[in-house]
Design a protein around this motif. Structure first.
Motif, short mmCIF file in Angstrom:
data_model
loop_
_atom_site.label_atom_id
_atom_site.label_comp_id
_atom_site.label_asym_id
_atom_site.label_seq_id
_atom_site.Cartn_x
_atom_site.Cartn_y
_atom_site.Cartn_z
N GLU A 37 2.11 -14.66 7.18
CA GLU A 37 2.61 -13.78 6.11
C GLU A 37 1.57 -13.65 4.99
O GLU A 37 1.33 -12.57 4.47
CB GLU A 37 3.93 -14.32 5.55
CG GLU A 37 5.09 -14.22 6.49
CD GLU A 37 5.52 -12.79 6.73
OE1 GLU A 37 5.44 -11.97 5.79
OE2 GLU A 37 5.92 -12.48 7.86
N GLY A 40 -1.23 -11.41 6.00
CA GLY A 40 -0.81 -10.01 5.89
C GLY A 40 -0.82 -9.53 4.45
O GLY A 40 -1.24 -8.40 4.16
N LEU A 41 -0.38 -10.38 3.54
CA LEU A 41 -0.39 -10.05 2.12
C LEU A 41 -1.81 -9.82 1.63
O LEU A 41 -2.10 -8.85 0.94
CB LEU A 41 0.27 -11.16 1.30
CG LEU A 41 0.18 -11.03 -0.22
CD1 LEU A 41 0.97 -9.81 -0.69
CD2 LEU A 41 0.67 -12.29 -0.89
N ARG A 42 -2.71 -10.69 2.03
CA ARG A 42 -4.11 -10.55 1.60
C ARG A 42 -4.73 -9.28 2.18
O ARG A 42 -5.46 -8.57 1.48
CB ARG A 42 -4.92 -11.77 2.02
CG ARG A 42 -6.33 -11.71 1.50
CD ARG A 42 -7.10 -12.96 1.74
NE ARG A 42 -8.41 -12.85 1.13
CZ ARG A 42 -9.32 -13.80 1.15
NH1 ARG A 42 -9.05 -14.95 1.72
NH2 ARG A 42 -10.49 -13.62 0.60
N ARG A 43 -4.44 -8.98 3.43
CA ARG A 43 -4.95 -7.74 4.05
C ARG A 43 -4.45 -6.51 3.30
O ARG A 43 -5.21 -5.59 3.00
CB ARG A 43 -4.53 -7.67 5.52
CG ARG A 43 -5.67 -7.72 6.49
CD ARG A 43 -5.27 -7.47 7.93
NE ARG A 43 -3.91 -7.78 8.34
CZ ARG A 43 -3.48 -8.98 8.71
NH1 ARG A 43 -4.30 -10.01 8.72
NH2 ARG A 43 -2.23 -9.16 9.08
N ALA A 44 -3.15 -6.51 2.98
CA ALA A 44 -2.56 -5.38 2.25
C ALA A 44 -3.20 -5.25 0.86
O ALA A 44 -3.51 -4.14 0.42
CB ALA A 44 -1.05 -5.56 2.13
N PHE A 45 -3.39 -6.38 0.19
CA PHE A 45 -4.03 -6.36 -1.12
C PHE A 45 -5.44 -5.79 -1.03
O PHE A 45 -5.84 -4.95 -1.83
CB PHE A 45 -4.07 -7.77 -1.72
CG PHE A 45 -4.75 -7.82 -3.06
CD1 PHE A 45 -4.04 -7.57 -4.21
CD2 PHE A 45 -6.11 -8.08 -3.15
CE1 PHE A 45 -4.66 -7.59 -5.44
CE2 PHE A 45 -6.74 -8.09 -4.38
CZ PHE A 45 -6.02 -7.86 -5.53
N ASP A 46 -6.19 -6.24 -0.03
CA ASP A 46 -7.56 -5.76 0.14
C ASP A 46 -7.60 -4.26 0.44
O ASP A 46 -8.49 -3.55 -0.05
CB ASP A 46 -8.28 -6.53 1.25
CG ASP A 46 -8.60 -7.96 0.84
OD1 ASP A 46 -8.60 -8.26 -0.37
OD2 ASP A 46 -8.85 -8.79 1.75
N GLU A 47 -6.63 -3.77 1.21
CA GLU A 47 -6.58 -2.33 1.52
C GLU A 47 -6.30 -1.51 0.26
O GLU A 47 -6.95 -0.49 0.01
CB GLU A 47 -5.51 -2.04 2.57
CG GLU A 47 -5.90 -2.49 3.96
CD GLU A 47 -4.76 -2.34 4.96
OE1 GLU A 47 -3.79 -1.62 4.66
OE2 GLU A 47 -4.86 -2.95 6.04
N VAL A 48 -5.34 -1.96 -0.53
CA VAL A 48 -5.01 -1.25 -1.77
C VAL A 48 -6.21 -1.29 -2.72
O VAL A 48 -6.59 -0.28 -3.32
CB VAL A 48 -3.76 -1.84 -2.45
CG1 VAL A 48 -3.58 -1.30 -3.86
CG2 VAL A 48 -2.53 -1.56 -1.61
N GLN A 51 -8.83 1.13 -1.63
CA GLN A 51 -8.48 2.51 -1.97
C GLN A 51 -8.72 2.78 -3.45
O GLN A 51 -9.17 3.86 -3.83
CB GLN A 51 -7.03 2.81 -1.61
CG GLN A 51 -6.82 2.99 -0.13
CD GLN A 51 -5.39 3.39 0.19
OE1 GLN A 51 -4.54 3.48 -0.69
NE2 GLN A 51 -5.13 3.63 1.45
#
Length: 109
Positions: A37, A40-48, A51
Motif C-alpha cells: 500500500e 502504491g502511495l509513493r508511486r501515486a505521489f511521484d506521478e502527481v 505532472q
C-alpha cells in the motif's frame, strides 16, 4: 515556462515532496500488505508531482475571444469573458502557497 503565483505553488509542492522521508516511513511498516500500500502511495505521489513539474508547469494559451465571437456571437462570448475574468485564480493560488509553505516547515520522519 510558467511564472507568477502558479509557479510558486509548483515549486513549493516540489520542494515539500523532496522533504518527505520515504525510506524512514517505509522502515516503520511491519506487514507486506502495508508495504504494498505504501509503495502504491509513493508511486501515486511521484506521478502527481511529475505532472506538476511538467504538464501543469506551462502557462496556458490565452483565450482567443475574437475567434469565439465570430463563431458563437459576441453577446454570449462577452458574458463568458466577463465571468472568466471575474474569477479569483490568484486568491486560490495564494491559498495553496500558504498551505505548502506550512507543509514546508513540517519535518516528516
Amino acid at each position: 515556462k510558467m511564472s507568477g503565483p502558479a509557479k510558486i505553488v509548483v515549486d513549493v509542492a516540489f520542494k515539500a515532496g523532496k522533504n518527505i522521508d520515504w525510506e524512514g516511513m517505509a522502515k516503520l511498516l511491519v506487514s507486506d500488505e502495508a508495504r504494498r500500500e505504501f509503495s502504491g502511495l509513493r508511486r501515486a505521489f511521484d506521478e502527481v508531482n511529475s505532472q506538476l513539474q511538467t504538464k501543469f508547469s506551462q502557462e496556458p494559451e490565452p483565450i482567443d475571444w475574437e475567434y469565439y465571437r465570430k463563431g458563437i456571437g459576441p453577446r454570449l462570448v462577452d458574458m463568458y469573458k466577463e465571468a472568466y475574468e471575474s474569477m479569483f485564480f490568484n486568491s486560490m493560488v495564494n491559498a495553496f502557497y500558504v498551505y505548502f509553505r506550512f507543509l514546508d516547515g513540517i519535518s516528516i520522519g
